[in-house]
Design a protein around this motif. Structure first.
Motif, PDB file in Angstrom:
ATOM      1  N   ILE A  98       0.922  -1.051  -0.022  1.00 11.40           N
ATOM      2  CA  ILE A  98      -0.171   0.059   0.088  1.00 11.40           C
ATOM      3  C   ILE A  98       0.980   1.414  -0.180  1.00 11.40           C
ATOM      4  CG2 ILE A  98      -1.821   1.111   1.088  1.00 11.40           C
ATOM      5  CD1 ILE A  98      -2.784  -1.383   2.290  1.00 11.40           C
ATOM      6  N   ALA A  99       1.969   1.210   0.844  1.00 13.70           N
ATOM      7  CA  ALA A  99       2.829   2.232   0.918  1.00 13.70           C
ATOM      8  C   ALA A  99       3.670   2.341  -0.488  1.00 13.70           C
ATOM      9  CB  ALA A  99       4.020   2.193   1.813  1.00 13.70           C
ATOM     10  N   ARG A 100       3.930   1.468  -0.984  1.00 11.36           N
ATOM     11  CA  ARG A 100       4.627   1.301  -2.298  1.00 11.36           C
ATOM     12  C   ARG A 100       3.573   2.113  -3.564  1.00 11.36           C
ATOM     13  NH1 ARG A 100       6.415  -3.494  -2.285  1.00 11.36           N
ATOM     14  NH2 ARG A 100       4.560  -4.297  -3.122  1.00 11.36           N
ATOM     15  N   GLU A 101       2.336   1.484  -3.325  1.00 14.78           N
ATOM     16  CA  GLU A 101       1.553   2.233  -4.434  1.00 14.78           C
ATOM     17  C   GLU A 101       1.180   3.615  -4.254  1.00 14.78           C
ATOM     18  OE1 GLU A 101      -2.920   1.509  -6.085  1.00 14.78           O
ATOM     19  OE2 GLU A 101      -2.304  -0.083  -4.853  1.00 14.78           O
ATOM     20  N   ALA A 102       1.111   3.931  -2.845  1.00 15.34           N
ATOM     21  CA  ALA A 102       0.856   5.251  -2.636  1.00 15.34           C
ATOM     22  C   ALA A 102       2.081   6.195  -3.152  1.00 15.34           C
ATOM     23  CB  ALA A 102       0.936   5.420  -0.990  1.00 15.34           C
ATOM     24  N   LEU A 103       3.220   5.854  -2.893  1.00 14.28           N
ATOM     25  CA  LEU A 103       4.580   6.539  -3.511  1.00 14.28           C
ATOM     26  C   LEU A 103       4.302   6.656  -5.050  1.00 14.28           C
ATOM     27  CD1 LEU A 103       7.278   5.192  -1.250  1.00 14.28           C
ATOM     28  CD2 LEU A 103       6.447   7.508  -1.160  1.00 14.28           C
ATOM     29  N   GLN A 104       4.117   5.608  -5.585  1.00 15.90           N
ATOM     30  CA  GLN A 104       3.856   5.629  -7.029  1.00 15.90           C
ATOM     31  C   GLN A 104       2.926   6.676  -7.445  1.00 15.90           C
ATOM     32  OE1 GLN A 104       2.879   1.399  -8.033  1.00 15.90           O
ATOM     33  NE2 GLN A 104       4.870   1.180  -8.807  1.00 15.90           N
ATOM     34  N   ARG A 105       1.631   6.777  -6.840  1.00 17.88           N
ATOM     35  CA  ARG A 105       0.648   7.412  -7.174  1.00 17.88           C
ATOM     36  C   ARG A 105       1.266   9.027  -6.852  1.00 17.88           C
ATOM     37  NH1 ARG A 105      -4.920   5.959  -7.462  1.00 17.88           N
ATOM     38  NH2 ARG A 105      -5.066   3.692  -7.236  1.00 17.88           N
ATOM     39  N   VAL A 106       2.103   9.233  -5.771  1.00 21.85           N
ATOM     40  CA  VAL A 106       2.572  10.551  -5.636  1.00 21.85           C
ATOM     41  C   VAL A 106       3.651  11.077  -6.533  1.00 21.85           C
ATOM     42  CG1 VAL A 106       3.823  11.901  -3.886  1.00 21.85           C
ATOM     43  CG2 VAL A 106       1.979  10.614  -2.998  1.00 21.85           C
ATOM     44  N   PHE A 107       4.527  10.097  -6.748  1.00 20.18           N
ATOM     45  CA  PHE A 107       5.630  10.366  -7.823  1.00 20.18           C
ATOM     46  C   PHE A 107       5.217  10.642  -9.297  1.00 20.18           C
ATOM     47  CE2 PHE A 107       8.212   9.378  -4.052  1.00 20.18           C
ATOM     48  CZ  PHE A 107       8.812  10.539  -3.695  1.00 20.18           C
ATOM     49  N   SER A 108       4.071  10.102  -9.617  1.00  9.57           N
ATOM     50  CA  SER A 108       3.640  10.038 -11.034  1.00  9.57           C
ATOM     51  C   SER A 108       2.718  11.136 -11.252  1.00  9.57           C
ATOM     52  CB  SER A 108       2.815   8.633 -11.296  1.00  9.57           C
ATOM     53  OG  SER A 108       1.532   8.793 -10.624  1.00  9.57           O
ATOM     54  N   LEU A 109       2.837  12.256 -10.398  1.00 16.46           N
ATOM     55  CA  LEU A 109       2.085  13.343 -10.534  1.00 16.46           C
ATOM     56  C   LEU A 109       2.743  14.094 -11.774  1.00 16.46           C
ATOM     57  CD1 LEU A 109      -0.070  15.382  -9.601  1.00 16.46           C
ATOM     58  CD2 LEU A 109       1.698  16.330  -8.283  1.00 16.46           C
ATOM     59  N   ASP A 124       2.597   4.824  10.062  1.00 11.50           N
ATOM     60  CA  ASP A 124       2.458   3.680   8.931  1.00 11.50           C
ATOM     61  C   ASP A 124       1.455   4.041   8.075  1.00 11.50           C
ATOM     62  OD1 ASP A 124       4.556   2.204  10.002  1.00 11.50           O
ATOM     63  OD2 ASP A 124       3.341   0.831  11.233  1.00 11.50           O
ATOM     64  N   MET A 125       0.392   4.616   8.259  1.00 12.97           N
ATOM     65  CA  MET A 125      -0.775   5.054   7.604  1.00 12.97           C
ATOM     66  C   MET A 125      -0.824   6.468   7.015  1.00 12.97           C
ATOM     67  SD  MET A 125      -2.125   1.882   7.686  1.00 12.97           S
ATOM     68  CE  MET A 125      -3.380   2.465   6.770  1.00 12.97           C
ATOM     69  N   THR A 126       0.175   7.243   7.301  1.00 13.59           N
ATOM     70  CA  THR A 126       0.214   8.388   6.779  1.00 13.59           C
ATOM     71  C   THR A 126       1.345   8.882   5.893  1.00 13.59           C
ATOM     72  OG1 THR A 126       1.132   9.507   8.670  1.00 13.59           O
ATOM     73  CG2 THR A 126      -1.197   9.461   8.458  1.00 13.59           C
ATOM     74  N   LEU A 127       1.370   9.615   4.918  1.00 13.87           N
ATOM     75  CA  LEU A 127       2.400  10.031   3.926  1.00 13.87           C
ATOM     76  C   LEU A 127       2.552  11.423   3.709  1.00 13.87           C
ATOM     77  CD1 LEU A 127       4.751   9.231   1.791  1.00 13.87           C
ATOM     78  CD2 LEU A 127       2.749   9.211   0.109  1.00 13.87           C
ATOM     79  N   ALA A 128       3.532  11.996   4.339  1.00 13.33           N
ATOM     80  CA  ALA A 128       3.827  13.606   4.183  1.00 13.33           C
ATOM     81  C   ALA A 128       4.348  13.700   2.805  1.00 13.33           C
ATOM     82  CB  ALA A 128       4.590  14.053   5.485  1.00 13.33           C
ATOM     83  N   VAL A 129       4.012  14.913   2.063  1.00 13.02           N
ATOM     84  CA  VAL A 129       4.397  15.275   0.874  1.00 13.02           C
ATOM     85  C   VAL A 129       4.476  16.536   0.487  1.00 13.02           C
ATOM     86  CG1 VAL A 129       4.003  15.087  -1.601  1.00 13.02           C
ATOM     87  CG2 VAL A 129       3.059  13.185  -0.338  1.00 13.02           C
ATOM     88  N   GLN A 130       5.592  16.792   0.137  1.00 15.31           N
ATOM     89  CA  GLN A 130       6.094  18.435  -0.365  1.00 15.31           C
ATOM     90  C   GLN A 130       6.118  18.641  -1.507  1.00 15.31           C
ATOM     91  OE1 GLN A 130       9.280  19.965   2.043  1.00 15.31           O
ATOM     92  NE2 GLN A 130       9.214  21.789   0.815  1.00 15.31           N
TER      93      GLN A 130
END
Length: 182
Positions: A98-109, A124-130
């Motif tokens: 799930i974390a890997r998919e979240a990173l893929q979605r964020v970096f595919s912006l 474990d359940m939150t992703l901080a993005v800048q």
């Protein structure tokens, strides 16, 4: 003078024909018995040597089998340990998918004029993005992208927007990940 003869030899008894035949039979049986006992003794010795050779061969094969069995036991223990470790790693990777998919979605912006400048997992359940946007138009597109329900992040919280030197904007977001693929 008269001759006196003294017989110093013991009187030997004379054997009759019947007694002679009995002694001869007894001698024959004695010789046959000695030969039979000797043959039986030699045969038993040979059998004992053969049996001791077989026993030592069996003992060496038992020792070899025991060594092989202990090696197999050790290999089995290692396989069980390896299986346990692989299951642990598989579980860990499944939980991190799930974390890997979240990173893929964020970096595919792929919004022109914007880029992801930082990402971290505070929990474990939150992703901080800048996100850094070069201009206000790019910033508005980024905000619109995260406001739209993309069906993956359960919650998107903004920690504010800052304007930095050079006229670019920094947007700080906290993205809540879905629990176990839900």
């Amino acid at each position: 003078m008269a001759s006196i003869g003294v017989n110093l030899l013991k009187n030997r008894r004379v054997l009759s024909e019947k007694e002679y035949q009995q002694e001869r039979k007894l001698l024959r049986f004695s010789v046959i018995a000695v030969v039979i006992v000797t043959v039986v003794t030699v045969a038993l010795s040979v059998v004992m040597i053969i049996l001791s050779t077989r026993i030592s061969a069996l003992d060496s094969s038992i020792t070899k089998a025991s060594t092989t069995l202990s090696g197999l036991t050790r290999a089995s223990a290692q396989q069980i340990y390896l299986k346990s470790r692989l299951q642990l790693m598989s579980t860990y990777l499944d939980n991190r998918s799930i974390a890997r998919e979240a990173l893929q979605r964020v970096f595919s912006l792929s919004i022109p004029g914007s880029e992801i400048t930082g990402a971290s997992f505070p929990t474990d359940m939150t992703l901080a993005v800048q996100v850094t946007a070069d201009n206000i138009v790019s910033l508005n597109q980024v905000i619109a992208y995260y406001q739209a329900d993309n069906g993956f992040f359960t919650q998107v919280v903004s920690n504010g927007i800052q304007r930095v030197k050079g006229g670019s904007y920094q947007l700080q977001l906290i993205l809540t990940l879905p629990k176990n693929g839900t």
